[in-house]
Design an enzyme around this catalytic site. Sequence first.
Site, PDB file in Angstrom:
ATOM      1  N   ASN A   1      44.258  -6.639  96.782  1.00 22.97           N
ATOM      2  CA  ASN A   1      44.585  -5.437  96.712  1.00 22.97           C
ATOM      3  C   ASN A   1      45.010  -4.812  95.380  1.00 22.97           C
ATOM      4  O   ASN A   1      45.396  -3.399  95.387  1.00 22.97           O
ATOM      5  CB  ASN A   1      45.783  -4.993  97.631  1.00 22.97           C
ATOM      6  CG  ASN A   1      45.212  -5.582  99.278  1.00 22.97           C
ATOM      7  OD1 ASN A   1      44.199  -5.201  99.584  1.00 22.97           O
ATOM      8  ND2 ASN A   1      46.035  -5.930 100.033  1.00 22.97           N
TER       9      ASN A   1
ATOM     10  N   ARG B   1      32.835 -10.834 124.028  1.00 19.85           N
ATOM     11  CA  ARG B   1      33.979 -11.539 123.389  1.00 19.85           C
ATOM     12  C   ARG B   1      33.590 -12.235 122.364  1.00 19.85           C
ATOM     13  O   ARG B   1      34.077 -13.368 121.704  1.00 19.85           O
ATOM     14  CB  ARG B   1      34.660 -12.508 124.505  1.00 19.85           C
ATOM     15  CG  ARG B   1      35.241 -11.842 125.649  1.00 19.85           C
ATOM     16  CD  ARG B   1      36.277 -12.683 126.105  1.00 19.85           C
ATOM     17  NE  ARG B   1      36.870 -11.954 127.287  1.00 19.85           N
ATOM     18  CZ  ARG B   1      36.126 -12.138 128.715  1.00 19.85           C
ATOM     19  NH1 ARG B   1      35.305 -12.935 128.870  1.00 19.85           N
ATOM     20  NH2 ARG B   1      36.783 -11.614 129.672  1.00 19.85           N
TER      21      ARG B   1
ATOM     22  N   ARG C   1      46.100 -13.462 100.066  1.00 15.17           N
ATOM     23  CA  ARG C   1      45.184 -12.601 100.060  1.00 15.17           C
ATOM     24  C   ARG C   1      45.238 -11.428  99.361  1.00 15.17           C
ATOM     25  O   ARG C   1      44.758 -10.393  99.352  1.00 15.17           O
ATOM     26  CB  ARG C   1      44.599 -12.527 101.734  1.00 15.17           C
ATOM     27  CG  ARG C   1      43.502 -11.915 102.054  1.00 15.17           C
ATOM     28  CD  ARG C   1      42.827 -12.129 103.153  1.00 15.17           C
ATOM     29  NE  ARG C   1      41.528 -11.560 103.480  1.00 15.17           N
ATOM     30  CZ  ARG C   1      40.887 -11.708 104.321  1.00 15.17           C
ATOM     31  NH1 ARG C   1      40.959 -12.596 105.107  1.00 15.17           N
ATOM     32  NH2 ARG C   1      39.823 -10.884 104.602  1.00 15.17           N
TER      33      ARG C   1
ATOM     34  N   HIS D   1      43.333   3.681  97.596  1.00 14.35           N
ATOM     35  CA  HIS D   1      43.240   4.142  98.794  1.00 14.35           C
ATOM     36  C   HIS D   1      43.727   5.433  98.956  1.00 14.35           C
ATOM     37  O   HIS D   1      43.477   6.271  99.998  1.00 14.35           O
ATOM     38  CB  HIS D   1      44.127   3.093 100.038  1.00 14.35           C
ATOM     39  CG  HIS D   1      43.344   1.965 100.207  1.00 14.35           C
ATOM     40  ND1 HIS D   1      43.880   0.706 100.449  1.00 14.35           N
ATOM     41  CD2 HIS D   1      41.757   1.766 100.261  1.00 14.35           C
ATOM     42  CE1 HIS D   1      42.857  -0.190 100.704  1.00 14.35           C
ATOM     43  NE2 HIS D   1      41.700   0.365 100.687  1.00 14.35           N
TER      44      HIS D   1
ATOM     45  N   LYS E   1      36.548 -14.805  95.787  1.00 14.83           N
ATOM     46  CA  LYS E   1      37.052 -14.358  97.063  1.00 14.83           C
ATOM     47  C   LYS E   1      37.326 -15.493  98.135  1.00 14.83           C
ATOM     48  O   LYS E   1      38.253 -15.380  99.210  1.00 14.83           O
ATOM     49  CB  LYS E   1      36.287 -13.223  98.017  1.00 14.83           C
ATOM     50  CG  LYS E   1      36.757 -12.471  98.895  1.00 14.83           C
ATOM     51  CD  LYS E   1      36.399 -11.040  98.982  1.00 14.83           C
ATOM     52  CE  LYS E   1      37.279 -10.601 100.353  1.00 14.83           C
ATOM     53  NZ  LYS E   1      36.533  -9.347 100.759  1.00 14.83           N
TER      54      LYS E   1
ATOM     55  N   HIS F   1      44.256  -1.093  94.668  1.00 11.89           N
ATOM     56  CA  HIS F   1      44.106  -0.636  96.221  1.00 11.89           C
ATOM     57  C   HIS F   1      45.196   0.501  96.460  1.00 11.89           C
ATOM     58  O   HIS F   1      44.912   1.281  97.528  1.00 11.89           O
ATOM     59  CB  HIS F   1      43.635  -1.454  97.320  1.00 11.89           C
ATOM     60  CG  HIS F   1      42.239  -2.194  97.033  1.00 11.89           C
ATOM     61  ND1 HIS F   1      41.627  -2.514  95.678  1.00 11.89           N
ATOM     62  CD2 HIS F   1      41.180  -1.942  97.796  1.00 11.89           C
ATOM     63  CE1 HIS F   1      40.414  -3.112  95.830  1.00 11.89           C
ATOM     64  NE2 HIS F   1      40.009  -2.609  97.104  1.00 11.89           N
TER      65      HIS F   1
ATOM     66  N   LYS G   1      36.505  -9.541 107.736  1.00 12.60           N
ATOM     67  CA  LYS G   1      37.191  -8.131 108.188  1.00 12.60           C
ATOM     68  C   LYS G   1      35.893  -7.394 108.700  1.00 12.60           C
ATOM     69  O   LYS G   1      35.100  -7.040 108.059  1.00 12.60           O
ATOM     70  CB  LYS G   1      38.003  -7.445 107.229  1.00 12.60           C
ATOM     71  CG  LYS G   1      39.032  -8.104 106.816  1.00 12.60           C
ATOM     72  CD  LYS G   1      39.735  -7.123 105.996  1.00 12.60           C
ATOM     73  CE  LYS G   1      41.177  -7.818 105.701  1.00 12.60           C
ATOM     74  NZ  LYS G   1      41.950  -6.809 104.479  1.00 12.60           N
TER      75      LYS G   1
ATOM     76  N   GLU H   1      34.998  -3.579  91.784  1.00 12.38           N
ATOM     77  CA  GLU H   1      35.621  -4.886  92.589  1.00 12.38           C
ATOM     78  C   GLU H   1      35.329  -6.227  91.819  1.00 12.38           C
ATOM     79  O   GLU H   1      36.068  -7.159  91.838  1.00 12.38           O
ATOM     80  CB  GLU H   1      34.915  -5.006  93.945  1.00 12.38           C
ATOM     81  CG  GLU H   1      35.087  -4.037  95.076  1.00 12.38           C
ATOM     82  CD  GLU H   1      36.583  -3.921  95.502  1.00 12.38           C
ATOM     83  OE1 GLU H   1      37.457  -5.023  95.160  1.00 12.38           O
ATOM     84  OE2 GLU H   1      37.109  -3.184  96.308  1.00 12.38           O
TER      85      GLU H   1
ATOM     86  N   GLU I   1      45.403 -12.786 106.066  1.00  7.93           N
ATOM     87  CA  GLU I   1      46.281 -11.973 105.171  1.00  7.93           C
ATOM     88  C   GLU I   1      47.902 -12.077 105.364  1.00  7.93           C
ATOM     89  O   GLU I   1      48.529 -11.057 105.623  1.00  7.93           O
ATOM     90  CB  GLU I   1      45.979 -10.505 105.273  1.00  7.93           C
ATOM     91  CG  GLU I   1      46.391  -9.671 104.164  1.00  7.93           C
ATOM     92  CD  GLU I   1      45.776  -8.309 103.923  1.00  7.93           C
ATOM     93  OE1 GLU I   1      44.397  -8.417 103.868  1.00  7.93           O
ATOM     94  OE2 GLU I   1      46.111  -7.402 103.989  1.00  7.93           O
TER      95      GLU I   1
ATOM     96  N   HIS J   1      34.385   3.944  97.384  1.00  9.53           N
ATOM     97  CA  HIS J   1      35.629   3.047  97.455  1.00  9.53           C
ATOM     98  C   HIS J   1      35.753   2.489  96.093  1.00  9.53           C
ATOM     99  O   HIS J   1      37.070   2.449  95.491  1.00  9.53           O
ATOM    100  CB  HIS J   1      35.213   1.993  98.637  1.00  9.53           C
ATOM    101  CG  HIS J   1      36.504   0.964  98.439  1.00  9.53           C
ATOM    102  ND1 HIS J   1      37.760   1.218  98.717  1.00  9.53           N
ATOM    103  CD2 HIS J   1      36.344  -0.419  98.133  1.00  9.53           C
ATOM    104  CE1 HIS J   1      38.374  -0.004  98.657  1.00  9.53           C
ATOM    105  NE2 HIS J   1      37.613  -0.941  98.145  1.00  9.53           N
TER     106      HIS J   1
END
Length: 350
Positions: A238, A114, A234, A245, A220, A241, A136, A178, A230, A258
């Site tokens: 993106n 956990r 946040r 993506h 960031k 993106h 993340k 980025e 998010e 990426h």
Amino acid sequence: MEKIKVNLKENSYDILIGNGLLENIENIIDNNSKRNFIITDKNVDALYGNYLGALKNYEKIIIEPGEQSKSMDVTADILKQMLVKGASRKSKIITFGGGVVGDLGGFCSAIYMRGIPFIQIPTTLLAQVDSSVGGKTGINLLHYKNSVGAFHQPTKVIIDTALSQTLPYRERLSGIGEIIKYGIIYDYKFFEYVVENIERIKKCDENIMPHVIKRCCEIKADIVSQDEKEGGLRKILNFGHTFGHALEGITDFSKYSHGEAVIIGMYCETIIAKKLGMIDEKYAEEILSFLSNLGMNLNISNYSIAELVDWMSKDKKNIGGKISFVLPTEKGTVKERLFEKSEILHLCSE
Ligand code: ADP
Ligand code: ZN
């Protein structure tokens, strides 16, 4: 050494940034508790594995490099090794590698018993400026990237800027995508700084990289600490993106890294902002000419816009069937706009 505090109440932690930090790793990481693990990949281990040799209470788990390691199988394999070797709830994980190792190793630490503490040592420019802040973690399932994961904050992030010297140019470029994004979404002065110093950044010049990386992590951290899960702000991360993506998806995650996809994404999305009259023409030109001069082919006319838009409509960030775009407006600011599929098709085919 530079230090940034990421303020997340009981999950707050420090990011340490400096050239050659790993040479004194035993002064930075507590090596007293037993049965800890370093998760790294074969390439990073071959190049820099000996840097962590001083941490005698850490055992290495070495994975294959590459996105395919972000899988349930590799996750299970790591967790089984930890169980068999007697890892407890007090054990710690160090993730030592690029985004793949960070996402996967972070995920293992989020779910082992956990959740156990983990320390991140990102080794690619992209991971240093992007994935090491934000908490993340995750892996891929079927063809869905990061579809299984957890928010789990590291207890410390250690960024040694000397490591980027061995990165191939495309890997550096991925980080640069980025880096410039932070300037566009949050800090125009930083945008100007990056534009002025781009040749030195391309070389990962040790005299300026600690500053560059620090500013990215600060921005960031600032955004994430206002919106850890998010909910709103946040989303500005993106920028580039939505298109990015979709491009990664349509090319099966194999043609572009990426950050390269994000560079093309920012280019396309700036053009959309321009068509909508959301951005001053001169400022739009500044962004577009910077992106065009990075030495990448930004032409994507050989992909079907309809297919790209199909990819966009699968994104987790969409709302009520509308596609979410984050577009540049004033210098150093961006705004979210939602579009019907048909609107995007129309905008892109003009
Ligand atoms: P990213 O951080 O760009 O998402 P990955 O974790 O997939 O990427 O790492 C990209 C590649 O770079 C991998 O093959 C990895 O082994 C390699 N790599 C990581 N760090 C370094 C480094 N400092 N020097 C050279 N290669 C590296
Ligand atoms: Zn990104």
